[in-house]
Scaffold this motif. Structure first.
Motif, PDB file in Angstrom:
ATOM      1  N   ARG A 217      -0.822  11.541 -20.278  1.00 56.22           N
ATOM      2  CA  ARG A 217      -1.458  12.748 -19.757  1.00 56.22           C
ATOM      3  C   ARG A 217      -1.151  12.989 -18.278  1.00 56.22           C
ATOM      4  O   ARG A 217      -0.951  14.134 -17.855  1.00 56.22           O
ATOM      5  CB  ARG A 217      -2.983  12.654 -19.959  1.00 56.22           C
ATOM      6  CG  ARG A 217      -3.779  13.798 -19.328  1.00 56.22           C
ATOM      7  CD  ARG A 217      -3.419  15.130 -19.949  1.00 56.22           C
ATOM      8  NE  ARG A 217      -4.059  16.245 -19.260  1.00 56.22           N
ATOM      9  CZ  ARG A 217      -3.565  16.842 -18.173  1.00 56.22           C
ATOM     10  NH1 ARG A 217      -2.413  16.433 -17.666  1.00 56.22           N
ATOM     11  NH2 ARG A 217      -4.206  17.853 -17.612  1.00 56.22           N
ATOM     12  N   TYR A 218      -1.098  11.947 -17.477  1.00 52.34           N
ATOM     13  CA  TYR A 218      -1.073  12.126 -16.034  1.00 52.34           C
ATOM     14  C   TYR A 218       0.202  11.660 -15.338  1.00 52.34           C
ATOM     15  O   TYR A 218       0.342  11.862 -14.134  1.00 52.34           O
ATOM     16  CB  TYR A 218      -2.273  11.408 -15.399  1.00 52.34           C
ATOM     17  CG  TYR A 218      -3.589  12.012 -15.790  1.00 52.34           C
ATOM     18  CD1 TYR A 218      -3.991  13.242 -15.276  1.00 52.34           C
ATOM     19  CD2 TYR A 218      -4.426  11.375 -16.695  1.00 52.34           C
ATOM     20  CE1 TYR A 218      -5.199  13.809 -15.638  1.00 52.34           C
ATOM     21  CE2 TYR A 218      -5.640  11.927 -17.071  1.00 52.34           C
ATOM     22  CZ  TYR A 218      -6.019  13.147 -16.538  1.00 52.34           C
ATOM     23  OH  TYR A 218      -7.217  13.710 -16.908  1.00 52.34           O
TER      24      TYR A 218
ATOM     25  N   ASP B 246       0.850  -1.192   0.000  1.00 57.49           N
ATOM     26  CA  ASP B 246       0.000   0.000   0.000  1.00 57.49           C
ATOM     27  C   ASP B 246       0.889   1.247   0.000  1.00 57.49           C
ATOM     28  O   ASP B 246       1.913   1.278   0.674  1.00 57.49           O
ATOM     29  CB  ASP B 246      -0.893   0.056   1.247  1.00 57.49           C
ATOM     30  CG  ASP B 246      -1.860  -1.109   1.335  1.00 57.49           C
ATOM     31  OD1 ASP B 246      -2.341  -1.573   0.286  1.00 57.49           O
ATOM     32  OD2 ASP B 246      -2.127  -1.556   2.467  1.00 57.49           O
ATOM     33  N   LEU B 247       0.466   2.252  -0.757  1.00 64.20           N
ATOM     34  CA  LEU B 247       1.206   3.517  -0.783  1.00 64.20           C
ATOM     35  C   LEU B 247       0.279   4.617  -1.273  1.00 64.20           C
ATOM     36  O   LEU B 247      -0.399   4.451  -2.293  1.00 64.20           O
ATOM     37  CB  LEU B 247       2.422   3.412  -1.711  1.00 64.20           C
ATOM     38  CG  LEU B 247       3.215   4.701  -1.957  1.00 64.20           C
ATOM     39  CD1 LEU B 247       3.833   5.219  -0.667  1.00 64.20           C
ATOM     40  CD2 LEU B 247       4.290   4.468  -3.018  1.00 64.20           C
ATOM     41  N   GLN B 248       0.247   5.722  -0.549  1.00 59.26           N
ATOM     42  CA  GLN B 248      -0.523   6.886  -0.993  1.00 59.26           C
ATOM     43  C   GLN B 248       0.367   8.111  -0.957  1.00 59.26           C
ATOM     44  O   GLN B 248       1.019   8.386   0.051  1.00 59.26           O
ATOM     45  CB  GLN B 248      -1.753   7.108  -0.116  1.00 59.26           C
ATOM     46  CG  GLN B 248      -2.634   8.265  -0.599  1.00 59.26           C
ATOM     47  CD  GLN B 248      -3.897   8.418   0.225  1.00 59.26           C
ATOM     48  OE1 GLN B 248      -3.836   8.497   1.454  1.00 59.26           O
ATOM     49  NE2 GLN B 248      -5.038   8.458  -0.433  1.00 59.26           N
ATOM     50  N   VAL B 249       0.418   8.827  -2.071  1.00 51.72           N
ATOM     51  CA  VAL B 249       1.167  10.073  -2.162  1.00 51.72           C
ATOM     52  C   VAL B 249       0.241  11.110  -2.786  1.00 51.72           C
ATOM     53  O   VAL B 249      -0.203  10.945  -3.926  1.00 51.72           O
ATOM     54  CB  VAL B 249       2.453   9.924  -3.001  1.00 51.72           C
ATOM     55  CG1 VAL B 249       3.287  11.200  -2.913  1.00 51.72           C
ATOM     56  CG2 VAL B 249       3.276   8.731  -2.542  1.00 51.72           C
ATOM     57  N   ARG B 250      -0.047  12.161  -2.039  1.00 53.68           N
ATOM     58  CA  ARG B 250      -0.970  13.191  -2.504  1.00 53.68           C
ATOM     59  C   ARG B 250      -0.244  14.258  -3.315  1.00 53.68           C
ATOM     60  O   ARG B 250       0.981  14.365  -3.257  1.00 53.68           O
ATOM     61  CB  ARG B 250      -1.679  13.828  -1.317  1.00 53.68           C
ATOM     62  CG  ARG B 250      -2.570  12.881  -0.518  1.00 53.68           C
ATOM     63  CD  ARG B 250      -3.255  13.619   0.629  1.00 53.68           C
ATOM     64  NE  ARG B 250      -4.170  12.745   1.360  1.00 53.68           N
ATOM     65  CZ  ARG B 250      -3.815  11.984   2.385  1.00 53.68           C
ATOM     66  NH1 ARG B 250      -2.540  11.995   2.794  1.00 53.68           N
ATOM     67  NH2 ARG B 250      -4.695  11.230   3.011  1.00 53.68           N
ATOM     68  N   ALA B 251      -1.022  15.050  -4.031  1.00 58.88           N
ATOM     69  CA  ALA B 251      -0.466  16.186  -4.767  1.00 58.88           C
ATOM     70  C   ALA B 251       0.284  17.092  -3.805  1.00 58.88           C
ATOM     71  O   ALA B 251      -0.193  17.387  -2.700  1.00 58.88           O
ATOM     72  CB  ALA B 251      -1.589  16.968  -5.452  1.00 58.88           C
ATOM     73  N   GLY B 252       1.494  17.496  -4.212  1.00 56.54           N
ATOM     74  CA  GLY B 252       2.314  18.349  -3.377  1.00 56.54           C
ATOM     75  C   GLY B 252       3.186  17.603  -2.393  1.00 56.54           C
ATOM     76  O   GLY B 252       3.933  18.232  -1.635  1.00 56.54           O
TER      77      GLY B 252
ATOM     78  N   GLY C  98       2.884  21.144  -8.048  1.00 51.18           N
ATOM     79  CA  GLY C  98       1.655  20.594  -7.486  1.00 51.18           C
ATOM     80  C   GLY C  98       1.369  19.147  -7.802  1.00 51.18           C
ATOM     81  O   GLY C  98       0.213  18.709  -7.706  1.00 51.18           O
ATOM     82  N   CYS C  99       2.383  18.376  -8.165  1.00 54.13           N
ATOM     83  CA  CYS C  99       2.162  16.962  -8.451  1.00 54.13           C
ATOM     84  C   CYS C  99       2.645  16.108  -7.283  1.00 54.13           C
ATOM     85  O   CYS C  99       3.287  16.605  -6.353  1.00 54.13           O
ATOM     86  CB  CYS C  99       2.882  16.552  -9.734  1.00 54.13           C
ATOM     87  SG  CYS C  99       4.673  16.759  -9.671  1.00 54.13           S
TER      88      CYS C  99
ATOM     89  N   VAL D 122       6.380  18.348 -18.743  1.00 56.00           N
ATOM     90  CA  VAL D 122       5.828  19.187 -19.803  1.00 56.00           C
ATOM     91  C   VAL D 122       4.330  18.974 -20.020  1.00 56.00           C
ATOM     92  O   VAL D 122       3.619  19.896 -20.435  1.00 56.00           O
ATOM     93  CB  VAL D 122       6.615  19.002 -21.126  1.00 56.00           C
ATOM     94  CG1 VAL D 122       6.301  17.650 -21.767  1.00 56.00           C
ATOM     95  CG2 VAL D 122       6.343  20.153 -22.090  1.00 56.00           C
ATOM     96  N   ASN D 123       3.830  17.779 -19.717  1.00 57.06           N
ATOM     97  CA  ASN D 123       2.395  17.525 -19.873  1.00 57.06           C
ATOM     98  C   ASN D 123       1.618  17.747 -18.581  1.00 57.06           C
ATOM     99  O   ASN D 123       0.467  17.321 -18.456  1.00 57.06           O
ATOM    100  CB  ASN D 123       2.167  16.104 -20.388  1.00 57.06           C
ATOM    101  CG  ASN D 123       2.595  15.956 -21.838  1.00 57.06           C
ATOM    102  OD1 ASN D 123       2.447  16.884 -22.637  1.00 57.06           O
ATOM    103  ND2 ASN D 123       3.150  14.798 -22.187  1.00 57.06           N
ATOM    104  N   GLU D 124       2.258  18.425 -17.622  1.00 64.90           N
ATOM    105  CA  GLU D 124       1.637  18.783 -16.340  1.00 64.90           C
ATOM    106  C   GLU D 124       1.038  17.552 -15.661  1.00 64.90           C
ATOM    107  O   GLU D 124      -0.160  17.492 -15.371  1.00 64.90           O
ATOM    108  CB  GLU D 124       0.581  19.871 -16.548  1.00 64.90           C
ATOM    109  CG  GLU D 124       1.174  21.133 -17.160  1.00 64.90           C
ATOM    110  CD  GLU D 124       0.131  22.219 -17.398  1.00 64.90           C
ATOM    111  OE1 GLU D 124      -1.072  21.886 -17.516  1.00 64.90           O
ATOM    112  OE2 GLU D 124       0.524  23.389 -17.449  1.00 64.90           O
ATOM    113  N   PRO D 125       1.874  16.552 -15.358  1.00 66.87           N
ATOM    114  CA  PRO D 125       1.356  15.298 -14.808  1.00 66.87           C
ATOM    115  C   PRO D 125       0.861  15.447 -13.374  1.00 66.87           C
ATOM    116  O   PRO D 125       1.297  16.332 -12.628  1.00 66.87           O
ATOM    117  CB  PRO D 125       2.585  14.374 -14.854  1.00 66.87           C
ATOM    118  CG  PRO D 125       3.747  15.303 -14.696  1.00 66.87           C
ATOM    119  CD  PRO D 125       3.350  16.538 -15.461  1.00 66.87           C
ATOM    120  N   ALA D 126      -0.030  14.527 -12.997  1.00 59.69           N
ATOM    121  CA  ALA D 126      -0.457  14.447 -11.600  1.00 59.69           C
ATOM    122  C   ALA D 126       0.575  13.710 -10.762  1.00 59.69           C
ATOM    123  O   ALA D 126       0.648  13.905  -9.550  1.00 59.69           O
ATOM    124  CB  ALA D 126      -1.804  13.724 -11.519  1.00 59.69           C
TER     125      ALA D 126
END
Length: 222
Positions: free
Chosen positions: A78-79, A20-26, A186-187, A151-155
């Protein structure tokens, strides 16, 4: 990004057992562990290049494990952005062309792709003088690789041993840049590394050991 209950084995060897792993934006997370522990396998599962036996990998609201190939490729472009140990750039192209190419492949119109490529490279301190990429220093090449990944502004930005081929001073410079990316763009950032000093820069450091991902305290190099 959220990884839930990931299981994957090769032959009779379990590499990931309910990870399990969770990494939020930022936020940033570093994953350490010995060679062969499954770190690159974990990245492969997140990218959708390896299909686990069980589990979910949610990126930008979609479970990449269950996506069909064409939809997965679009979603990945995209992401998700990736930085590799040796950059994997086309040496005969300029830095701007290398970065813009990723945007063009992602469907960005040409003018916008080149404008964004130049802007990112300037922000990251890479010269845009038209010289081919193979004339750049090691640090400049890795900064170009980071720009290409952004460059594609990934999440989600993934980095696989991004400083492994750099000298100490350049490693420190690239590491500082890399771990500043979540704040500036912000990714979410996940870095796989053997280097404990690099890992300690992350918001969280985890160790992949015995097919499980466990929290490691900063500065603990035992």
């Amino acid at each position: 990004m959220t990884v839930s209950g990931l299981r994957y084995a090769v032959a009779d060897r379990m590499l990931l057992d309910g990870v399990d792993l969770q990494v939020r934006a930022g936020e940033s997370a570093a994953v350490v562990g010995p060679s062969g522990s499954g770190k690159s396998t974990l990245l492969g599962c997140v990218l959708g290049l390896i299909r686990p036996a069980q589990g979910r990998v949610d990126v930008a609201g979609q479970d990449v494990v269950r996506m069909r190939q064409r939809a997965l490729e679009r979603h990945r472009s995209r992401y998700m952005g990736v930085v590799f140990q040796f950059g994997e750039l086309l040496p005969e192209l300029t830095p701007v062309e290398n970065v813009a190419l990723a945007a063009l492949l992602g469907g960005t119109p040409s003018a916008r792709a080149y404008e964004r490529a130049e802007g990112l490279l300037r922000d990251l301190g890479v010269p845009c003088d038209g010289a081919p990429t193979d004339r750049l220093s090691g640090g400049e090449r890795q900064r170009t690789a980071v720009a290409r990944a952004l460059v594609n502004e990934p999440a989600l930005l993934l980095a696989d041993e991004p400083t492994g081929a750099l000298d100490r001073a350049t490693r420190d410079s690239v590491s500082e840049l890399l771990f500043d990316v979540p704040r500036r763009w912000g990714c979410a950032l996940v870095v796989v590394t053997h280097d404990a000093e690099v890992a300690d820069r992350a918001d969280r450091c985890l160790e992949l050991t015995g097919a499980a991902l466990v929290r490691r305290r900063a500065g603990d190099r035992s």
